[in-house]
Motif scaffolding. Sequence first.
Motif, PDB file in Angstrom:
ATOM      1  N   TYR A  31       2.777  -4.228   5.006  1.00 40.77           N
ATOM      2  CA  TYR A  31       1.777  -3.331   5.574  1.00 40.77           C
ATOM      3  C   TYR A  31       2.425  -2.373   6.573  1.00 40.77           C
ATOM      4  O   TYR A  31       2.215  -1.163   6.515  1.00 40.77           O
ATOM      5  CB  TYR A  31       0.670  -4.149   6.252  1.00 40.77           C
ATOM      6  CG  TYR A  31      -0.376  -3.285   6.907  1.00 40.77           C
ATOM      7  CD1 TYR A  31      -1.487  -2.863   6.187  1.00 40.77           C
ATOM      8  CD2 TYR A  31      -0.258  -2.891   8.238  1.00 40.77           C
ATOM      9  CE1 TYR A  31      -2.452  -2.059   6.776  1.00 40.77           C
ATOM     10  CE2 TYR A  31      -1.204  -2.087   8.828  1.00 40.77           C
ATOM     11  CZ  TYR A  31      -2.304  -1.669   8.094  1.00 40.77           C
ATOM     12  OH  TYR A  31      -3.245  -0.864   8.672  1.00 40.77           O
ATOM     13  N   ARG A  32       3.229  -2.917   7.466  1.00 39.73           N
ATOM     14  CA  ARG A  32       3.869  -2.095   8.503  1.00 39.73           C
ATOM     15  C   ARG A  32       4.734  -1.004   7.881  1.00 39.73           C
ATOM     16  O   ARG A  32       4.721   0.140   8.316  1.00 39.73           O
ATOM     17  CB  ARG A  32       4.709  -2.966   9.431  1.00 39.73           C
ATOM     18  CG  ARG A  32       5.269  -2.231  10.646  1.00 39.73           C
ATOM     19  CD  ARG A  32       6.240  -3.067  11.446  1.00 39.73           C
ATOM     20  NE  ARG A  32       7.486  -3.315  10.765  1.00 39.73           N
ATOM     21  CZ  ARG A  32       8.451  -2.407  10.571  1.00 39.73           C
ATOM     22  NH1 ARG A  32       8.297  -1.185  11.006  1.00 39.73           N
ATOM     23  NH2 ARG A  32       9.562  -2.723   9.930  1.00 39.73           N
ATOM     24  N   SER A  35       2.016   1.292   4.998  1.00 42.56           N
ATOM     25  CA  SER A  35       0.620   1.661   5.204  1.00 42.56           C
ATOM     26  C   SER A  35       0.430   3.154   5.493  1.00 42.56           C
ATOM     27  O   SER A  35      -0.512   3.767   4.997  1.00 42.56           O
ATOM     28  CB  SER A  35       0.011   0.830   6.326  1.00 42.56           C
ATOM     29  OG  SER A  35      -1.376   1.007   6.340  1.00 42.56           O
ATOM     30  N   GLN A  57      -8.328  -0.059   3.430  1.00 45.17           N
ATOM     31  CA  GLN A  57      -8.617  -1.458   3.746  1.00 45.17           C
ATOM     32  C   GLN A  57      -8.941  -2.240   2.468  1.00 45.17           C
ATOM     33  O   GLN A  57      -8.446  -3.347   2.263  1.00 45.17           O
ATOM     34  CB  GLN A  57      -9.771  -1.555   4.734  1.00 45.17           C
ATOM     35  CG  GLN A  57     -10.079  -2.977   5.132  1.00 45.17           C
ATOM     36  CD  GLN A  57     -11.189  -3.071   6.163  1.00 45.17           C
ATOM     37  OE1 GLN A  57     -11.787  -2.090   6.556  1.00 45.17           O
ATOM     38  NE2 GLN A  57     -11.469  -4.280   6.602  1.00 45.17           N
ATOM     39  N   TRP A  60      -5.734  -2.914   0.606  1.00 42.02           N
ATOM     40  CA  TRP A  60      -4.895  -3.985   1.154  1.00 42.02           C
ATOM     41  C   TRP A  60      -5.458  -5.368   0.812  1.00 42.02           C
ATOM     42  O   TRP A  60      -4.706  -6.312   0.597  1.00 42.02           O
ATOM     43  CB  TRP A  60      -4.680  -3.815   2.652  1.00 42.02           C
ATOM     44  CG  TRP A  60      -3.600  -2.814   2.912  1.00 42.02           C
ATOM     45  CD1 TRP A  60      -3.733  -1.565   3.431  1.00 42.02           C
ATOM     46  CD2 TRP A  60      -2.200  -2.973   2.618  1.00 42.02           C
ATOM     47  NE1 TRP A  60      -2.505  -0.946   3.470  1.00 42.02           N
ATOM     48  CE2 TRP A  60      -1.554  -1.784   2.984  1.00 42.02           C
ATOM     49  CE3 TRP A  60      -1.442  -3.998   2.064  1.00 42.02           C
ATOM     50  CZ2 TRP A  60      -0.184  -1.597   2.834  1.00 42.02           C
ATOM     51  CZ3 TRP A  60      -0.072  -3.810   1.915  1.00 42.02           C
ATOM     52  CH2 TRP A  60       0.537  -2.622   2.286  1.00 42.02           C
ATOM     53  N   TRP A  64      -3.368  -8.220  -1.415  1.00 39.71           N
ATOM     54  CA  TRP A  64      -3.233  -9.647  -1.108  1.00 39.71           C
ATOM     55  C   TRP A  64      -3.621 -10.503  -2.317  1.00 39.71           C
ATOM     56  O   TRP A  64      -2.948 -11.466  -2.650  1.00 39.71           O
ATOM     57  CB  TRP A  64      -4.072 -10.011   0.113  1.00 39.71           C
ATOM     58  CG  TRP A  64      -3.980 -11.469   0.447  1.00 39.71           C
ATOM     59  CD1 TRP A  64      -4.947 -12.420   0.252  1.00 39.71           C
ATOM     60  CD2 TRP A  64      -2.857 -12.159   1.010  1.00 39.71           C
ATOM     61  NE1 TRP A  64      -4.499 -13.642   0.661  1.00 39.71           N
ATOM     62  CE2 TRP A  64      -3.213 -13.516   1.137  1.00 39.71           C
ATOM     63  CE3 TRP A  64      -1.583 -11.760   1.414  1.00 39.71           C
ATOM     64  CZ2 TRP A  64      -2.353 -14.475   1.645  1.00 39.71           C
ATOM     65  CZ3 TRP A  64      -0.722 -12.714   1.928  1.00 39.71           C
ATOM     66  CH2 TRP A  64      -1.110 -14.061   2.039  1.00 39.71           C
TER      67      TRP A  64
END
Length: 186
Positions: A31-32, A35, A57, A60, A64
Amino acid sequence: MTANRTAEQQALDRLLSQTAAGDQAAFAELYRRSSSRLFGVCLRMLRERGEAEEVLQEAWIAVWHRAAMFDASKASAITWLITLVRNKAIDRLRQRREQPLDDPALLDDLVDDDPSPAVGAQNSQEYRRLRDCLDQLEPQQRRSVREAFFSGVTYNELAARCKVPLGTMKSWIRRSLLQLRTCLDT
Protein backbone atom coordinates in the motif's frame (compact mmCIF):
# COMPACT_ATOMS: atom_id res chain seq x y z
CA MET A 1 7.93 -10.35 -19.22
CA THR A 2 11.19 -8.60 -19.74
CA ALA A 3 14.31 -9.74 -17.92
CA ASN A 4 15.13 -6.13 -17.06
CA ARG A 5 12.64 -5.81 -14.24
CA THR A 6 13.60 -3.15 -11.79
CA ALA A 7 14.25 -3.83 -8.15
CA GLU A 8 11.07 -1.89 -7.34
CA GLN A 9 8.99 -4.08 -9.67
CA GLN A 10 10.47 -7.21 -8.12
CA ALA A 11 9.79 -5.88 -4.62
CA LEU A 12 6.15 -5.14 -5.49
CA ASP A 13 5.78 -8.63 -6.98
CA ARG A 14 7.17 -10.14 -3.79
CA LEU A 15 4.94 -7.98 -1.57
CA LEU A 16 1.82 -8.90 -3.53
CA SER A 17 2.72 -12.59 -3.31
CA GLN A 18 3.25 -12.26 0.45
CA THR A 19 -0.09 -10.46 0.71
CA ALA A 20 -1.70 -13.47 -0.96
CA ALA A 21 -0.31 -15.55 1.91
CA GLY A 22 -2.05 -13.25 4.42
CA ASP A 23 1.01 -11.18 5.39
CA GLN A 24 -0.45 -7.92 6.75
CA ALA A 25 2.95 -6.22 6.97
CA ALA A 26 3.57 -6.96 3.28
CA PHE A 27 0.11 -5.59 2.46
CA ALA A 28 0.88 -2.37 4.38
CA GLU A 29 4.20 -1.98 2.54
CA LEU A 30 2.54 -2.70 -0.82
CA TYR A 31 0.00 0.00 0.00
CA ARG A 32 2.73 2.46 1.00
CA ARG A 33 4.68 1.89 -2.21
CA SER A 34 1.87 1.92 -4.74
CA SER A 35 -1.16 3.72 -3.34
CA SER A 36 -0.31 7.18 -4.69
CA ARG A 37 0.11 5.82 -8.22
CA LEU A 38 -3.18 3.93 -7.98
CA PHE A 39 -4.91 7.01 -6.61
CA GLY A 40 -3.67 8.90 -9.66
CA VAL A 41 -5.37 6.35 -11.92
CA CYS A 42 -8.64 6.69 -9.97
CA LEU A 43 -8.52 10.46 -9.95
CA ARG A 44 -7.74 10.70 -13.65
CA MET A 45 -10.63 8.42 -14.53
CA LEU A 46 -13.24 9.67 -12.06
CA ARG A 47 -12.14 13.34 -11.84
CA GLU A 48 -13.58 13.70 -8.36
CA ARG A 49 -11.35 13.30 -5.32
CA GLY A 50 -13.97 11.86 -2.95
CA GLU A 51 -15.15 9.30 -5.45
CA ALA A 52 -11.56 8.39 -6.36
CA GLU A 53 -10.79 7.81 -2.67
CA GLU A 54 -13.84 5.53 -2.31
CA VAL A 55 -12.94 3.49 -5.37
CA LEU A 56 -9.33 3.19 -4.21
CA GLN A 57 -10.51 1.91 -0.82
CA GLU A 58 -12.75 -0.66 -2.54
CA ALA A 59 -9.81 -1.68 -4.71
CA TRP A 60 -7.52 -2.24 -1.71
CA ILE A 61 -10.15 -4.45 -0.12
CA ALA A 62 -10.27 -6.42 -3.37
CA VAL A 63 -6.45 -6.63 -3.40
CA TRP A 64 -6.49 -8.22 0.05
CA HIS A 65 -9.11 -10.77 -1.01
CA ARG A 66 -7.82 -11.48 -4.53
CA ALA A 67 -4.05 -11.29 -4.14
CA ALA A 68 -3.81 -15.05 -4.64
CA MET A 69 -4.94 -14.50 -8.25
CA PHE A 70 -1.74 -12.57 -9.02
CA ASP A 71 0.63 -14.41 -11.35
CA ALA A 72 4.02 -12.72 -11.81
CA SER A 73 4.60 -14.71 -15.00
CA LYS A 74 1.66 -12.92 -16.66
CA ALA A 75 2.05 -9.35 -15.42
CA SER A 76 3.94 -7.24 -12.93
CA ALA A 77 2.33 -6.43 -9.60
CA ILE A 78 1.84 -2.79 -10.55
CA THR A 79 0.15 -3.81 -13.81
CA TRP A 80 -2.12 -6.19 -11.90
CA LEU A 81 -2.93 -3.49 -9.32
CA ILE A 82 -3.59 -0.80 -11.94
CA THR A 83 -5.87 -3.18 -13.84
CA LEU A 84 -7.84 -3.95 -10.69
CA VAL A 85 -8.15 -0.23 -9.82
CA ARG A 86 -9.04 0.66 -13.39
CA ASN A 87 -11.79 -1.96 -13.47
CA LYS A 88 -13.21 -0.66 -10.18
CA ALA A 89 -13.21 2.89 -11.60
CA ILE A 90 -14.91 1.70 -14.79
CA ASP A 91 -17.58 -0.01 -12.67
CA ARG A 92 -18.15 3.29 -10.88
CA LEU A 93 -18.34 5.20 -14.17
CA ARG A 94 -20.90 2.74 -15.48
CA GLN A 95 -22.98 3.09 -12.30
CA ARG A 96 -23.38 6.78 -12.99
CA ARG A 97 -23.89 6.28 -16.74
CA GLU A 98 -27.09 8.32 -16.63
CA GLN A 99 -24.78 11.32 -16.54
CA PRO A 100 -23.03 11.49 -19.91
CA LEU A 101 -19.23 11.40 -19.81
CA ASP A 102 -17.41 14.50 -20.90
CA ASP A 103 -16.22 14.73 -24.47
CA PRO A 104 -13.46 12.08 -24.67
CA ALA A 105 -11.35 14.45 -26.77
CA LEU A 106 -11.03 16.59 -23.63
CA LEU A 107 -9.11 13.84 -21.79
CA ASP A 108 -5.88 15.24 -23.19
CA ASP A 109 -6.65 18.62 -21.62
CA LEU A 110 -7.49 17.46 -18.08
CA VAL A 111 -5.39 19.23 -15.50
CA ASP A 112 -5.39 18.81 -11.74
CA ASP A 113 -3.87 22.00 -10.33
CA ASP A 114 -3.84 20.71 -6.76
CA PRO A 115 -0.62 19.06 -5.68
CA SER A 116 -1.74 15.51 -5.10
CA PRO A 117 -0.68 11.91 -5.57
CA ALA A 118 -2.12 12.13 -9.08
CA VAL A 119 0.27 14.93 -9.97
CA GLY A 120 3.15 12.86 -8.67
CA ALA A 121 2.00 9.86 -10.68
CA GLN A 122 1.61 11.92 -13.84
CA ASN A 123 5.07 13.38 -13.42
CA SER A 124 6.68 10.03 -12.79
CA GLN A 125 9.08 8.51 -15.26
CA GLU A 126 6.65 5.69 -16.01
CA TYR A 127 3.89 8.13 -16.89
CA ARG A 128 6.20 10.03 -19.24
CA ARG A 129 7.24 6.74 -20.87
CA LEU A 130 3.60 5.72 -21.30
CA ARG A 131 2.70 9.13 -22.74
CA ASP A 132 5.64 8.94 -25.17
CA CYS A 133 4.60 5.44 -26.23
CA LEU A 134 0.97 6.54 -26.64
CA ASP A 135 2.16 9.40 -28.85
CA GLN A 136 3.68 6.82 -31.22
CA LEU A 137 0.23 5.36 -31.95
CA GLU A 138 -1.90 6.60 -34.83
CA PRO A 139 -4.27 9.38 -33.63
CA GLN A 140 -7.45 7.26 -33.95
CA GLN A 141 -5.91 4.30 -32.13
CA ARG A 142 -4.48 6.58 -29.43
CA ARG A 143 -7.91 8.16 -28.89
CA SER A 144 -9.58 4.74 -28.78
CA VAL A 145 -7.10 3.37 -26.22
CA ARG A 146 -7.49 6.45 -24.02
CA GLU A 147 -11.27 6.31 -24.15
CA ALA A 148 -11.34 2.58 -23.42
CA PHE A 149 -8.90 2.71 -20.54
CA PHE A 150 -9.41 6.16 -19.01
CA SER A 151 -13.12 6.78 -19.63
CA GLY A 152 -14.57 3.30 -19.31
CA VAL A 153 -16.07 3.34 -22.79
CA THR A 154 -16.87 -0.14 -24.11
CA TYR A 155 -15.59 -1.51 -27.41
CA ASN A 156 -19.16 -1.41 -28.75
CA GLU A 157 -19.48 2.28 -27.90
CA LEU A 158 -16.09 3.04 -29.44
CA ALA A 159 -16.96 1.16 -32.63
CA ALA A 160 -20.22 3.10 -32.92
CA ARG A 161 -18.49 6.45 -32.32
CA CYS A 162 -15.78 5.71 -34.89
CA LYS A 163 -18.27 4.14 -37.32
CA VAL A 164 -16.22 0.95 -37.69
CA PRO A 165 -17.18 -2.70 -37.14
CA LEU A 166 -16.71 -4.07 -33.62
CA GLY A 167 -14.04 -6.49 -34.83
CA THR A 168 -12.03 -3.62 -36.32
CA MET A 169 -12.19 -1.72 -33.03
CA LYS A 170 -11.06 -4.77 -31.08
CA SER A 171 -8.17 -5.25 -33.54
CA TRP A 172 -7.15 -1.59 -33.19
CA ILE A 173 -7.09 -1.83 -29.42
CA ARG A 174 -5.24 -5.16 -29.40
CA ARG A 175 -2.58 -3.98 -31.88
CA SER A 176 -2.23 -0.71 -29.99
CA LEU A 177 -1.76 -2.50 -26.67
CA LEU A 178 0.85 -4.81 -28.21
CA GLN A 179 2.65 -1.79 -29.65
CA LEU A 180 2.51 -0.06 -26.24
CA ARG A 181 3.85 -3.14 -24.49
CA THR A 182 6.75 -3.40 -26.94
CA CYS A 183 7.52 0.28 -26.53
CA LEU A 184 7.37 0.11 -22.71
CA ASP A 185 9.53 -3.03 -22.59
CA THR A 186 12.38 -1.33 -24.46
